[in-house]
Design a protein around this motif. Structure first.
Motif, PDB file in Angstrom:
ATOM      1  N   LEU A  31      -9.522 -33.174  19.430  1.00 42.07           N
ATOM      2  CA  LEU A  31      -8.714 -33.920  20.398  1.00 42.07           C
ATOM      3  C   LEU A  31      -7.664 -34.798  19.746  1.00 42.07           C
ATOM      4  N   THR A  32      -7.741 -34.984  18.434  1.00 43.42           N
ATOM      5  CA  THR A  32      -6.686 -35.754  17.760  1.00 43.42           C
ATOM      6  C   THR A  32      -5.379 -34.979  17.696  1.00 43.42           C
ATOM      7  N   ILE A  33      -5.415 -33.680  17.986  1.00 43.12           N
ATOM      8  CA  ILE A  33      -4.199 -32.856  18.051  1.00 43.12           C
ATOM      9  C   ILE A  33      -3.711 -32.863  19.496  1.00 43.12           C
ATOM     10  N   PRO A  34      -2.534 -33.389  19.788  1.00 45.35           N
ATOM     11  CA  PRO A  34      -2.111 -33.608  21.177  1.00 45.35           C
ATOM     12  C   PRO A  34      -2.058 -32.351  22.035  1.00 45.35           C
ATOM     13  N   SER A  35      -1.810 -31.199  21.456  1.00 45.21           N
ATOM     14  CA  SER A  35      -1.641 -29.984  22.263  1.00 45.21           C
ATOM     15  C   SER A  35      -2.958 -29.263  22.541  1.00 45.21           C
ATOM     16  N   ALA A  47      -6.758 -37.486  28.992  1.00 43.97           N
ATOM     17  CA  ALA A  47      -5.720 -36.571  29.472  1.00 43.97           C
ATOM     18  C   ALA A  47      -5.903 -35.164  28.920  1.00 43.97           C
ATOM     19  N   GLN A  48      -6.645 -35.031  27.817  1.00 40.67           N
ATOM     20  CA  GLN A  48      -6.856 -33.723  27.196  1.00 40.67           C
ATOM     21  C   GLN A  48      -8.197 -33.110  27.575  1.00 40.67           C
ATOM     22  N   ALA A 108     -11.320 -22.802  14.159  1.00 41.87           N
ATOM     23  CA  ALA A 108     -10.881 -22.163  15.398  1.00 41.87           C
ATOM     24  C   ALA A 108     -10.429 -23.174  16.439  1.00 41.87           C
ATOM     25  N   THR A 109     -11.027 -24.357  16.439  1.00 43.15           N
ATOM     26  CA  THR A 109     -10.729 -25.334  17.489  1.00 43.15           C
ATOM     27  C   THR A 109      -9.687 -26.363  17.066  1.00 43.15           C
ATOM     28  N   CYS A 110      -9.734 -26.804  15.817  1.00 45.85           N
ATOM     29  CA  CYS A 110      -8.844 -27.893  15.367  1.00 45.85           C
ATOM     30  C   CYS A 110      -7.509 -27.342  14.904  1.00 45.85           C
ATOM     31  N   ARG A 111      -6.730 -26.824  15.832  1.00 49.41           N
ATOM     32  CA  ARG A 111      -5.393 -26.335  15.545  1.00 49.41           C
ATOM     33  C   ARG A 111      -4.539 -26.464  16.804  1.00 49.41           C
ATOM     34  N   PRO A 112      -3.235 -26.513  16.668  1.00 49.26           N
ATOM     35  CA  PRO A 112      -2.372 -26.765  17.832  1.00 49.26           C
ATOM     36  C   PRO A 112      -2.494 -25.674  18.890  1.00 49.26           C
ATOM     37  N   ASN A 113      -2.197 -26.054  20.132  1.00 48.60           N
ATOM     38  CA  ASN A 113      -2.174 -25.134  21.274  1.00 48.60           C
ATOM     39  C   ASN A 113      -3.501 -24.399  21.438  1.00 48.60           C
ATOM     40  N   SER A 114      -4.598 -25.145  21.266  1.00 50.39           N
ATOM     41  CA  SER A 114      -5.933 -24.568  21.360  1.00 50.39           C
ATOM     42  C   SER A 114      -6.671 -25.149  22.558  1.00 50.39           C
ATOM     43  N   THR A 115      -7.396 -24.287  23.275  1.00 49.52           N
ATOM     44  CA  THR A 115      -8.220 -24.708  24.408  1.00 49.52           C
ATOM     45  C   THR A 115      -9.666 -24.312  24.142  1.00 49.52           C
TER      46      THR A 115
END
Length: 464
Positions: free
Chosen positions: A379-383, A409-410, A351-358
């Motif tokens: 956090l290794t995924i930039p988005s 920054a993330q 659920a967390t380790c995917r793009p465009n996720s908060t």
């Protein structure tokens, strides 16, 4: 008490100290949006924090990780008293010196001054595993030979005693969790109603998402049912891995089950139902128990005086506390290697380790390394982005996580007794989803009528 804030354009956490008697703050150190002599009011902070959180809450994937801080906040708000600790088993009957020494060692390794009953349960369980191996290889008589041989060398006897001690520790631990619920249930009616109203608004701030977004996924390390109770009062439907009505069974399959409805006048185009969230309890729950090779959830009322009668009803008349699925192993990675915890942590990672996720954390102290490892991978995924909201950081774990992650920054941070206070957080800083949508529509209407400049932008920053 100092507060710490870090939003999107801040390089480092900014320290805010109390300034005057009106609840205002002053900036300590360098800050691009305020000067040292400025009076920072909660209203000014709201103008910075609420739009930023509103935009993040409309990310494609939104997750909420809740720690013990939420349970403590709800209990203190309802009862007016600080929650009691989880306790400590003083009179262990076997291997007390060894267990106490190991508990102290592992507690220090986790950054804590002393251990607690969770550490004792973990240590006893690991010692049982070791003794089972020794008994299998060295079968000895149950009745020990006479002295001077040390008594702890007679493994079958020690193994039986340790299993009894594990049941006793789990019983006391379950009762401490149940007593926390009971204190909320027995609180003064007006305080209880006010507290649960804030809990409902807290949950709905996250779960009220547009139908084009993925469902909110709530994760918690707590064993109590405060979130479930708040969801019931809010009318929030929780989707978890349990299937059934009488005694729901934990299922390993991850079917994308959801709630839809057919709007009037439209056929064949169902829409997502509002007020639905996915729910995962990472460390088990007070009402989960293992029986006949499956994990079931039994009907334990919120604030029940004791779990024992319900365990007796679910078994053969004898309450076996080792069947309770509450394994508080916060240092070792038992959860990531045994059923059903492997399934629960797989849900967290997917659920967390995917793009465009908060991911928003509230009341989580960053004391579980197996969870922190997933967050670092996220956090290794930039988005991706993590928002940390906490009442305090007495052991410095939160600030250490931000520093060691290398992805400042993330990460956004709201730390302190002002930002972490449930009522202040709900009243000032969390988005009001229903109000926000209405204000966006109103702004668009005024813009179309020429009453707003063409450059007007909604505060959410996201699509409606």
């Amino acid at each position: 008490m100092s507060q710490y804030i870090k939003l999107g354009d801040d390089q480092f956490p900014i320290q805010l100290d109390p300034h005057g008697d009106n609840g205002a703050f002053k900036v300590i150190g360098d800050c691009v949006w305020a000067k040292a002599e400025d009076e920072i009011t909660p209203d000014f902070l709201r103008s910075r924090i609420e739009p930023w959180l509103t935009a993040l809450f409309q990310s494609e994937h939104l997750n909420l990780l809740v720690g013990a801080g939420l349970s403590s906040a709800v209990q203190e708000s309802a009862t007016g008293q600080k929650p009691q600790g989880m306790g400590w088993i003083q009179d262990l009957k076997v291997c007390k010196l060894e267990i106490d020494a190991y508990v102290e060692k592992t507690a220090k390794a986790a950054g804590r001054d002393k251990g607690n009953i969770e550490d004792q349960i973990r240590s006893i369980n690991e010692l049982i595993k070791g003794l089972e191996i020794l008994v299998a290889l060295n079968p000895l008589p149950i009745v020990p030979p006479p002295p001077p041989n040390p008594p702890y060398r007679y493994f079958p006897t020690e193994l039986n005693l340790l299993k009894e001690e594990l049941s006793r520790c789990l019983r006391q631990f379950a009762e401490s969790v149940s007593n926390g619920e009971k204190s909320i249930r027995d609180a003064r009616p007006d305080k209880k109603i006010e507290t649960f109203n804030y809990l409902v608004n807290f949950l709905m701030s996250f779960s009220s998402r547009t139908a084009t977004r993925d469902r909110l996924h709530i994760f918690t390390t707590n064993y109590d049912r405060i979130i479930e109770t708040g969801a019931e009062l809010a009318g929030l439907r929780l989707i978890d891995r349990f299937v059934g009505s009488i005694a729901p069974i934990f299922r390993s399959s991850r079917l994308e089950v959801d709630y839809h409805y057919n709007p009037p006048g439209i056929r064949g185009e169902p829409r997502y139902l509002e007020g639905v969230a996915r729910f995962t309890k990472l460390h088990g729950s007070l009402d989960w128990f293992a029986t006949e090779g499956v994990i079931r959830r039994f009907g334990l009322p919120f604030g029940a005086t004791s779990v024992e009668p319900f365990l007796q009803a679910e078994s053969t008349g004898t309450a076996n506390y080792q069947q309770l699925m509450i394994y508080p192993n916060s240092v070792k990675d038992r959860e990531t290697s045994e059923y059903p915890y492997v399934e629960l942590f797989r849900d967290l990672a997917s659920a967390t380790c995917r793009p465009n996720s908060t991911l928003i954390t509230y009341g989580y102290s960053f004391g579980d390394e197996h969870i922190n490892r997933v967050l670092k991978d996220m956090l290794t995924i930039p988005s991706t982005h993590i928002v940390i909201i906490a009442y305090g950081d007495p052991l410095g774990r939160i600030l250490s996580f931000i520093k060691e992650s290398g992805r400042r920054a993330q990460i956004s941070l709201l730390l302190g007794n002002h930002f972490g206070e449930l009522k202040i957080l709900v009243d000032y800083y969390l988005p009001k989803a229903a109000i926000d949508r209405s204000s966006i529509r109103m702004a668009e209407l005024l813009k179309s009528r020429g009453l707003y400049p063409a450059t007007f932008k909604s505060k959410s920053g996201g699509e409606e």
